[in-house]
Design a protein around this motif. Structure first.
Motif, PDB file in Angstrom:
ATOM      1  N   TYR A  38      -2.045  13.186  -1.081  1.00 45.84           N
ATOM      2  CA  TYR A  38      -2.679  12.089  -0.346  1.00 45.84           C
ATOM      3  C   TYR A  38      -2.468  10.766  -1.084  1.00 45.84           C
ATOM      4  N   TYR A  39      -2.712  10.751  -2.390  1.00 39.86           N
ATOM      5  CA  TYR A  39      -2.561   9.520  -3.165  1.00 39.86           C
ATOM      6  C   TYR A  39      -1.107   9.068  -3.225  1.00 39.86           C
ATOM      7  N   GLU A  40      -0.201  10.038  -3.276  1.00 39.02           N
ATOM      8  CA  GLU A  40       1.217   9.689  -3.298  1.00 39.02           C
ATOM      9  C   GLU A  40       1.610   8.962  -2.012  1.00 39.02           C
ATOM     10  N   LEU A  41       1.152   9.472  -0.874  1.00 40.54           N
ATOM     11  CA  LEU A  41       1.442   8.840   0.406  1.00 40.54           C
ATOM     12  C   LEU A  41       0.750   7.483   0.504  1.00 40.54           C
ATOM     13  N   ASP A  42      -0.483   7.411   0.054  1.00 38.82           N
ATOM     14  CA  ASP A  42      -1.233   6.153   0.079  1.00 38.82           C
ATOM     15  C   ASP A  42      -0.553   5.096  -0.784  1.00 38.82           C
ATOM     16  N   THR A  43      -0.045   5.504  -1.950  1.00 38.59           N
ATOM     17  CA  THR A  43       0.644   4.565  -2.843  1.00 38.59           C
ATOM     18  C   THR A  43       1.952   4.080  -2.222  1.00 38.59           C
ATOM     19  N   LEU A  44       2.681   4.993  -1.565  1.00 45.93           N
ATOM     20  CA  LEU A  44       3.915   4.611  -0.880  1.00 45.93           C
ATOM     21  C   LEU A  44       3.638   3.562   0.191  1.00 45.93           C
ATOM     22  N   ILE A  45       2.574   3.730   0.936  1.00 44.89           N
ATOM     23  CA  ILE A  45       2.217   2.770   1.989  1.00 44.89           C
ATOM     24  C   ILE A  45       1.883   1.413   1.381  1.00 44.89           C
ATOM     25  N   LYS A  46       1.069   1.413   0.332  1.00 43.34           N
ATOM     26  CA  LYS A  46       0.707   0.146  -0.338  1.00 43.34           C
ATOM     27  C   LYS A  46       1.932  -0.526  -0.940  1.00 43.34           C
ATOM     28  N   TYR A  47       2.837   0.293  -1.492  1.00 43.01           N
ATOM     29  CA  TYR A  47       4.080  -0.239  -2.053  1.00 43.01           C
ATOM     30  C   TYR A  47       4.915  -0.918  -0.975  1.00 43.01           C
ATOM     31  N   ARG A  48       5.080  -0.259   0.174  1.00 43.57           N
ATOM     32  CA  ARG A  48       5.901  -0.830   1.246  1.00 43.57           C
ATOM     33  C   ARG A  48       5.283  -2.104   1.810  1.00 43.57           C
ATOM     34  N   LYS A  49       3.960  -2.184   1.807  1.00 41.28           N
ATOM     35  CA  LYS A  49       3.294  -3.389   2.309  1.00 41.28           C
ATOM     36  C   LYS A  49       3.527  -4.576   1.381  1.00 41.28           C
ATOM     37  N   LEU A  50       3.830  -4.309   0.118  1.00 39.08           N
ATOM     38  CA  LEU A  50       4.086  -5.391  -0.838  1.00 39.08           C
ATOM     39  C   LEU A  50       5.447  -6.053  -0.636  1.00 39.08           C
ATOM     40  N   GLN A  51       6.375  -5.348   0.007  1.00 42.49           N
ATOM     41  CA  GLN A  51       7.753  -5.830   0.097  1.00 42.49           C
ATOM     42  C   GLN A  51       7.849  -7.105   0.936  1.00 42.49           C
ATOM     43  N   ILE A  52       8.905  -7.853   0.705  1.00 46.36           N
ATOM     44  CA  ILE A  52       9.115  -9.104   1.439  1.00 46.36           C
ATOM     45  C   ILE A  52       9.293  -8.831   2.922  1.00 46.36           C
ATOM     46  N   GLY A  53      10.078  -7.812   3.229  1.00 45.57           N
ATOM     47  CA  GLY A  53      10.322  -7.473   4.630  1.00 45.57           C
ATOM     48  C   GLY A  53       9.198  -6.642   5.232  1.00 45.57           C
ATOM     49  N   ASP A  54       9.156  -6.607   6.546  1.00 48.49           N
ATOM     50  CA  ASP A  54       8.154  -5.840   7.289  1.00 48.49           C
ATOM     51  C   ASP A  54       8.684  -4.426   7.501  1.00 48.49           C
ATOM     52  N   LEU A  55       8.199  -3.469   6.699  1.00 47.92           N
ATOM     53  CA  LEU A  55       8.707  -2.103   6.734  1.00 47.92           C
ATOM     54  C   LEU A  55       7.893  -1.193   7.660  1.00 47.92           C
ATOM     55  N   ARG A  56       7.151  -1.792   8.572  1.00 42.50           N
ATOM     56  CA  ARG A  56       6.553  -0.980   9.627  1.00 42.50           C
ATOM     57  C   ARG A  56       7.649  -0.595  10.622  1.00 42.50           C
ATOM     58  N   PHE A  57       7.372   0.428  11.420  1.00 40.73           N
ATOM     59  CA  PHE A  57       8.379   0.908  12.364  1.00 40.73           C
ATOM     60  C   PHE A  57       8.135   0.308  13.747  1.00 40.73           C
ATOM     61  N   LYS A  58       9.210  -0.209  14.326  1.00 43.91           N
ATOM     62  CA  LYS A  58       9.130  -0.678  15.703  1.00 43.91           C
ATOM     63  C   LYS A  58       9.386   0.488  16.659  1.00 43.91           C
ATOM     64  N   LYS A  59      10.338   1.342  16.268  1.00 42.71           N
ATOM     65  CA  LYS A  59      10.644   2.552  17.052  1.00 42.71           C
ATOM     66  C   LYS A  59      10.887   3.694  16.085  1.00 42.71           C
ATOM     67  N   ILE A  60      10.544   4.909  16.525  1.00 46.34           N
ATOM     68  CA  ILE A  60      10.769   6.073  15.690  1.00 46.34           C
ATOM     69  C   ILE A  60      11.111   7.272  16.559  1.00 46.34           C
ATOM     70  N   ASN A  61      12.149   7.982  16.158  1.00 42.00           N
ATOM     71  CA  ASN A  61      12.508   9.236  16.820  1.00 42.00           C
ATOM     72  C   ASN A  61      12.609  10.294  15.731  1.00 42.00           C
ATOM     73  N   GLN A  62      11.614  11.173  15.689  1.00 43.47           N
ATOM     74  CA  GLN A  62      11.546  12.177  14.625  1.00 43.47           C
ATOM     75  C   GLN A  62      11.711  13.583  15.197  1.00 43.47           C
TER      76      GLN A  62
END
Length: 410
Positions: free
Chosen positions: A78-102
């Motif tokens: 859980y903490y690993e995933l939470d840290t990854l999310i916080k890390y991506r939010k710090l980046q200059i670019g917007d690393l949220r997904f507009k579309k996803i096909n999984q």
């Protein structure tokens, strides 16, 4: 005499009845356990598919949802995933997904009592918010261990290969060499990772501000490279051809080459980038102490390739690749990036795109804040990336080597 015959017949009938009863019980019991195992597998499949759907949802929004704890037995995942999310939010670019096909592919389910193991391959096509015209592709193999507690299946551990997971586990080892006793250690790991990343991102922003004010004429024009000697003639690197090759074979390896995957080899990353260089016109080199040609050790080994380009120094008097160590802002299409966490290079990727704010589109490669990469790994199904943001992988600055490819002498 008749009575004795009747008695024997009666005893025989009883024996037959007992045998039939035992066979029936065994058959019913066997059928019950088979049915129970099938039901367990169905429940486990539902748990796994729901877990990955929830995991993808929080990564898509970059907002952690505590409900994901319902699937996880311990706090580390859980903490690993939470840290990854916080890390991506710090980046200059917007690393949220507009579309996803999984696509969730369950390859193997083994159930033994209250424990289970599940092998899953996630094949994902993602469009990030800040690069809506690019489809980033990723394949990752997850090896899940599950345990049934109070009639509920929980994920005890989610094991998979990723650069961020590697970093998190390294910090975990450094922080807690004995026993991870509480969430305090996990919070400390998270704080350390995010503090270091915030500093790196801040420095990157300052660098962008600096180059934004530079005069375009100050940038070196690589097209003007001229050989000082005439023994070997310079051949310019065809970046477009190398990039096209990388994107074509990122997820589906070229069958004309062997794939250097596990268990016999450490990975196919450098074999893949060598193919890309060759497609871009870089000449093979079998002259001198340091050599690079099809399928030799420098062609397919990350650290051997590093030794080759770092020592060969192609020139008018030296055949082979002309490459040099560079910095992020000077990296261009089809240049290489190497990961060197300690004393040896362990991974190589190729650059196939950029991310840039609208104000920088007059010279996007100069004003980029992130690059897209293609890579091979040690498995044809797992770790294969196409046009994937480097920032989403989490390579620390100190572990990253940027390799400028100019061309080669032949």
């Amino acid at each position: 005499m008749r009575n004795k015959k009747k008695l024997k017949q009666a005893i025989l009938n009883v024996h037959v009845a007992v045998v039939i009863l035992v066979i029936t019980i065994v058959s019913i019991s066997s059928s019950y356990f088979v049915k129970a195992e099938e039901n367990n597998k169905k429940i486990i499949m539902d748990v796994v598919e729901n877990y990955f759907a929830e995991r993808m949802d929080v990564l898509s929004k970059l907002e952690m949802n505590s409900s994901i704890k319902n699937y996880l037995l311990n706090d580390i995942d859980y903490y690993e995933l939470d840290t990854l999310i916080k890390y991506r939010k710090l980046q200059i670019g917007d690393l949220r997904f507009k579309k996803i096909n999984q696509t969730v592919e369950l390859n193997n389910i083994e159930v033994e009592g209250d424990k289970a193991k599940v092998d899953v391959v996630l094949d994902e096509k993602i469009t990030f918010n800040d690069s809506s015209d690019v489809i980033s592709e990723e394949s990752i193999e997850h090896n899940l261990t599950l345990i049934c507690i109070n009639n509920e299946w929980k994920i005890q551990h989610d094991d998979f290969d990723s650069d961020f997971k590697e970093l998190f586990e390294k910090q975990q080892t450094n922080t807690s060499r004995k026993v991870m006793s509480s969430n305090n250690n996990l919070r400390n790991i998270q704080k350390q990772i995010l503090t270091e990343e915030a500093t790196e991102v801040s420095n990157k922003k300052k660098e962008l501000e600096k180059i934004k004010t530079e005069n375009d004429n100050q940038e070196k024009n690589l097209n003007k490279i001229k050989a000082k000697a005439t023994k070997f003639k310079f051949k310019k690197y065809d970046r477009e051809a190398a990039s096209l090759y990388a994107r074509k074979y990122a997820k589906n390896p070229n069958k004309d080459y062997p794939f250097y995957g596990k268990p016999d080899y450490k990975g196919d990353c450098t074999n893949f980038t060598s193919q890309c260089l060759y497609a871009g016109g870089i000449v093979t080199d079998n002259v001198g102490k340091y050599q690079w040609y099809k399928l030799n050790s420098a062609w397919r080994g990350a650290n051997k390739f590093y030794e080759y380009w770092n020592n060969n120094k192609g020139s008018g008097s030296t055949k082979g690749l002309k490459a040099s160590k560079s910095i992020f802002k000077d990296i261009r299409l089809a240049d290489l990036i190497e990961k060197k966490p300690e004393n040896a290079v362990t991974h190589t990727v190729i650059v196939t795109g950029y991310k840039v704010d609208s104000w920088g589109f007059n010279d996007p490669w100069k004003y980029k804040y992130d690059v897209l990469i293609c890579q091979h790994s040690d498995d044809k199904k797992s770790g294969m990336l196409k046009d994937y943001p480097l920032s989403a992988k989490k390579w620390s600055t100190k572990d990253t080597i940027y390799v400028k490819i100019s061309g080669s002498y032949k």
